[in-house]
Design an enzyme around this catalytic site. Structure first.
Site, PDB file in Angstrom:
ATOM      1  N   LEU A 237       0.849  -1.196   0.000  1.00 35.91           N
ATOM      2  CA  LEU A 237       0.000   0.000   0.000  1.00 35.91           C
ATOM      3  C   LEU A 237       0.884   1.246   0.000  1.00 35.91           C
ATOM      4  CD1 LEU A 237      -2.992  -0.690   2.413  1.00 35.91           C
ATOM      5  CD2 LEU A 237      -3.082  -0.229  -0.032  1.00 35.91           C
ATOM      6  N   HIS A 238       1.545   1.484  -1.119  1.00 30.76           N
ATOM      7  CA  HIS A 238       2.544   2.543  -1.194  1.00 30.76           C
ATOM      8  C   HIS A 238       1.994   3.902  -0.760  1.00 30.76           C
ATOM      9  CE1 HIS A 238       5.266  -0.141  -3.351  1.00 30.76           C
ATOM     10  NE2 HIS A 238       4.274  -0.442  -4.181  1.00 30.76           N
TER      11      HIS A 238
END
Length: 309
Positions: A237-238
């Site tokens: 989940l950058h």
């Protein structure tokens, strides 16, 4: 008081989750959204941003910005996020039209016009931000308090062996932003690749949540299938890391470093050159994230997504 933020983004599945998290947090006040071509084209990312604001029930101004990079060739990531940017998931229709102002003007108006100051959460290519601070240089003098950026890497890239996608998508804009003098928290691949979810976490969110969590899980399921196709068991989940940094900076361990962006390398265009050892003797221009409290991050992701339901 909550931190006022303007989100500059290119949604994108992880952007979408990050935006909903920002809307859910009582420690953030989302005062506007600007969109930039990146993961997919400008029309799709703007529609997605409007749909996410409608889903959250927040009538904030959403304006579209750059349709491509300042100089370099346009790239995209539709193979990861789908042609529509959200993995084919049906989001609610936008409930209001986009703001007529171009992105750089909305950034200017909100930065100068919001009592208590404004920070930027930049989770796409940095074209809009570079245009805004070039067109309105006074933004560099405190009107934008800090930029929480998802971009770059102190190690390998993901779009090339050297470059992370958001920086490679417009390296000249990124170079401009790093040289601006505005305080920056850089959340690069060094930490965002540790911010992972697997099938178990997605199933638990779906079980415990309602409509909004279900839509997030539908998008994340598509995202996870793409990661599986790369041989990876979990997804990263950058962009959510930049939002979490704006909520609670203690989740990250950072180091003040000099960061420069390679714009002309034969093999390294888009590389963020992070001087971790201080050998350049140059003044640091970013607080570079080096580690993340993964447990706290995942608990915050879960609690914010479930807030809606």
């Amino acid at each position: 008081m909550p931190r006022n933020i303007l989100i500059d983004c290119d949604p994108g599945i992880d952007d979408a989750v990050a935006i909903l998290m920002a809307f859910a947090s009582d420690r953030l006040e989302v005062i506007g959204i600007t969109t930039v071509a990146g993961n997919v084209g400008i029309e799709a990312v703007t529609r997605n941003a409007l749909s996410l604001a409608a889903l959250a029930g927040r009538s904030v101004p959403v304006s579209s910005g750059a349709e491509g990079p300042l100089v370099s060739k346009r790239i995209h990531a539709s193979s990861v996020h789908g042609a529509d940017g959200v993995g084919g998931v049906s989001l609610p229709a936008p409930a209001w039209p986009k703001d007529p102002r171009p992105a750089e003007d909305l950034i200017r108006d909100l930065a100068f016009g919001t009592p208590g100051g404004t920070d930027l959460v930049a989770i796409g290519p940095l074209t809009n931000v570079a245009i805004a601070i070039s067109a309105y240089p006074a933004l560099r003098n405190g009107a934008i308090g800090r930029i929480f950026m998802m971009g770059g890497s102190a190690g390998p890239g993901n779009a090339t062996s050297a470059a992370e996608f958001n920086i490679l998508a417009d390296p000249h804009a990124a170079a401009c932003v790093f040289q601006s003098g505005i305080p920056i928290t850089m959340c690069g691949l060094d930490v965002t690749n540790r911010a992972v979810l697997g099938q178990g976490e997605i199933d638990a969110l779906r079980k415990d949540g309602g409509k909004v969590a279900g839509l997030c899980c539908d998008m994340l399921q598509h995202y996870l299938r793409v990661y599986h196709s790369f041989g990876l068991p979990t997804l990263a989940l950058h962009d959510a890391v930049a939002v979490v940094a704006a909520i609670d900076s203690a989740v990250l361990s950072t180091k003040a470093c000099r960061v420069d962006v390679e714009t002309d390398g034969e093999y390294t265009t888009g590389k963020t050159v992070v001087d971790l050892l201080g050998v350049s003797k140059c003044t640091p221009n970013a607080d570079v994230a080096l580690d993340i409290d993964v447990g706290t991050f995942l608990r915050l992701v879960r609690s914010l997504i479930l807030t809606w339901d």
